[in-house]
Design a protein around this motif. Structure first.
Motif, PDB file in Angstrom:
ATOM      1  N   ALA A  18       0.835  -1.209   0.000  1.00 28.77           N
ATOM      2  CA  ALA A  18       0.000   0.000   0.000  1.00 28.77           C
ATOM      3  C   ALA A  18       0.870   1.260   0.000  1.00 28.77           C
ATOM      4  O   ALA A  18       0.588   2.215  -0.728  1.00 28.77           O
ATOM      5  CB  ALA A  18      -0.939   0.002   1.205  1.00 28.77           C
ATOM      6  N   ALA A  19       1.934   1.251   0.806  1.00 32.12           N
ATOM      7  CA  ALA A  19       2.837   2.411   0.824  1.00 32.12           C
ATOM      8  C   ALA A  19       3.479   2.593  -0.546  1.00 32.12           C
ATOM      9  O   ALA A  19       3.624   3.721  -1.031  1.00 32.12           O
ATOM     10  CB  ALA A  19       3.914   2.227   1.899  1.00 32.12           C
ATOM     11  N   SER A  20       3.824   1.496  -1.187  1.00 31.32           N
ATOM     12  CA  SER A  20       4.426   1.557  -2.516  1.00 31.32           C
ATOM     13  C   SER A  20       3.451   2.124  -3.542  1.00 31.32           C
ATOM     14  O   SER A  20       3.850   2.878  -4.435  1.00 31.32           O
ATOM     15  CB  SER A  20       4.890   0.163  -2.956  1.00 31.32           C
ATOM     16  OG  SER A  20       5.934  -0.270  -2.119  1.00 31.32           O
ATOM     17  N   ARG A  21       2.174   1.779  -3.418  1.00 29.34           N
ATOM     18  CA  ARG A  21       1.167   2.351  -4.328  1.00 29.34           C
ATOM     19  C   ARG A  21       1.061   3.865  -4.142  1.00 29.34           C
ATOM     20  O   ARG A  21       0.919   4.612  -5.111  1.00 29.34           O
ATOM     21  CB  ARG A  21      -0.188   1.675  -4.129  1.00 29.34           C
ATOM     22  CG  ARG A  21      -0.262   0.286  -4.753  1.00 29.34           C
ATOM     23  CD  ARG A  21      -1.684  -0.249  -4.816  1.00 29.34           C
ATOM     24  NE  ARG A  21      -2.316  -0.383  -3.505  1.00 29.34           N
ATOM     25  CZ  ARG A  21      -2.145  -1.431  -2.689  1.00 29.34           C
ATOM     26  NH1 ARG A  21      -1.357  -2.437  -3.044  1.00 29.34           N
ATOM     27  NH2 ARG A  21      -2.767  -1.478  -1.532  1.00 29.34           N
ATOM     28  N   VAL A  22       1.136   4.317  -2.905  1.00 27.76           N
ATOM     29  CA  VAL A  22       1.074   5.766  -2.651  1.00 27.76           C
ATOM     30  C   VAL A  22       2.255   6.463  -3.309  1.00 27.76           C
ATOM     31  O   VAL A  22       2.087   7.433  -4.055  1.00 27.76           O
ATOM     32  CB  VAL A  22       1.028   6.074  -1.140  1.00 27.76           C
ATOM     33  CG1 VAL A  22       1.229   7.567  -0.878  1.00 27.76           C
ATOM     34  CG2 VAL A  22      -0.279   5.598  -0.533  1.00 27.76           C
ATOM     35  N   PHE A  23       3.468   5.980  -3.044  1.00 26.80           N
ATOM     36  CA  PHE A  23       4.653   6.624  -3.604  1.00 26.80           C
ATOM     37  C   PHE A  23       4.722   6.492  -5.124  1.00 26.80           C
ATOM     38  O   PHE A  23       5.055   7.448  -5.818  1.00 26.80           O
ATOM     39  CB  PHE A  23       5.937   6.053  -2.982  1.00 26.80           C
ATOM     40  CG  PHE A  23       6.155   6.475  -1.563  1.00 26.80           C
ATOM     41  CD1 PHE A  23       6.335   7.806  -1.229  1.00 26.80           C
ATOM     42  CD2 PHE A  23       6.178   5.534  -0.542  1.00 26.80           C
ATOM     43  CE1 PHE A  23       6.528   8.203   0.081  1.00 26.80           C
ATOM     44  CE2 PHE A  23       6.371   5.920   0.770  1.00 26.80           C
ATOM     45  CZ  PHE A  23       6.542   7.253   1.086  1.00 26.80           C
ATOM     46  N   PRO A  30       9.400   7.403  -9.434  1.00 24.80           N
ATOM     47  CA  PRO A  30       9.974   6.214 -10.066  1.00 24.80           C
ATOM     48  C   PRO A  30      10.439   5.200  -9.023  1.00 24.80           C
ATOM     49  O   PRO A  30      11.049   5.568  -8.022  1.00 24.80           O
ATOM     50  CB  PRO A  30      11.155   6.748 -10.874  1.00 24.80           C
ATOM     51  CG  PRO A  30      11.290   8.181 -10.565  1.00 24.80           C
ATOM     52  CD  PRO A  30      10.153   8.612  -9.709  1.00 24.80           C
ATOM     53  N   ARG A  31      10.137   3.923  -9.288  1.00 28.36           N
ATOM     54  CA  ARG A  31      10.463   2.847  -8.352  1.00 28.36           C
ATOM     55  C   ARG A  31      11.564   1.951  -8.914  1.00 28.36           C
ATOM     56  O   ARG A  31      11.608   1.657 -10.102  1.00 28.36           O
ATOM     57  CB  ARG A  31       9.226   1.983  -8.098  1.00 28.36           C
ATOM     58  CG  ARG A  31       9.512   0.757  -7.258  1.00 28.36           C
ATOM     59  CD  ARG A  31       8.293  -0.106  -7.073  1.00 28.36           C
ATOM     60  NE  ARG A  31       8.643  -1.355  -6.400  1.00 28.36           N
ATOM     61  CZ  ARG A  31       7.788  -2.124  -5.766  1.00 28.36           C
ATOM     62  NH1 ARG A  31       6.513  -1.793  -5.733  1.00 28.36           N
ATOM     63  NH2 ARG A  31       8.192  -3.226  -5.186  1.00 28.36           N
ATOM     64  N   SER A  32      12.442   1.527  -8.023  1.00 30.46           N
ATOM     65  CA  SER A  32      13.392   0.462  -8.328  1.00 30.46           C
ATOM     66  C   SER A  32      13.533  -0.357  -7.053  1.00 30.46           C
ATOM     67  O   SER A  32      13.495   0.183  -5.954  1.00 30.46           O
ATOM     68  CB  SER A  32      14.739   1.013  -8.784  1.00 30.46           C
ATOM     69  OG  SER A  32      15.325   1.806  -7.775  1.00 30.46           O
ATOM     70  N   ASP A  33      13.659  -1.654  -7.189  1.00 31.84           N
ATOM     71  CA  ASP A  33      13.866  -2.511  -6.027  1.00 31.84           C
ATOM     72  C   ASP A  33      15.366  -2.651  -5.803  1.00 31.84           C
ATOM     73  O   ASP A  33      16.118  -2.923  -6.737  1.00 31.84           O
ATOM     74  CB  ASP A  33      13.216  -3.874  -6.243  1.00 31.84           C
ATOM     75  CG  ASP A  33      11.694  -3.782  -6.271  1.00 31.84           C
ATOM     76  OD1 ASP A  33      11.150  -2.725  -5.893  1.00 31.84           O
ATOM     77  OD2 ASP A  33      11.046  -4.760  -6.656  1.00 31.84           O
TER      78      ASP A  33
END
Length: 93
Positions: A18-23, A30-33
């Motif tokens: 859920a936090a990842s969806r917000v950010f 932009p997301r990277s693992d």
């Protein structure tokens, strides 16, 4: 004090997805693992810094972790000098 910058902020969240969806989805960051020790966490870029989201039971964070800001990671040309200055100012480095 000069000589360092903000690398990332580590958050502990009971709901990493859920936090990842917000950010990512709502804020459009932009997301990277990324790997942190033996862990992998979603990391969201904010300019030259980032926010990493961990579960409170993630081994990278240690034991007895509460949700919220867990730690702030600094980048420095002289890490030992910055750590000494922060310790002298009353921070745990």
């Amino acid at each position: 004090m000069k000589g360092f910058g903000l690398s990332y902020i580590a958050l502990a969240s009971k709901n990493v997805a859920a936090a990842s969806r917000v950010f990512g989805d709502l804020l459009g960051l932009p997301r990277s693992d990324r790997r942190f020790g033996d862990s992998t966490a979603p990391v969201f870029a904010i300019g030259e810094t980032a926010v990493a989201v961990f579960s409170p039971d993630d081994p990278f964070l240690g034991e007895d972790v509460r949700t919220g800001v867990h730690h702030v990671a600094l980048a420095a040309a002289d890490p030992q000098g910055v750590a000494q200055a922060l310790t002298a100012a009353g921070f745990r480095a």
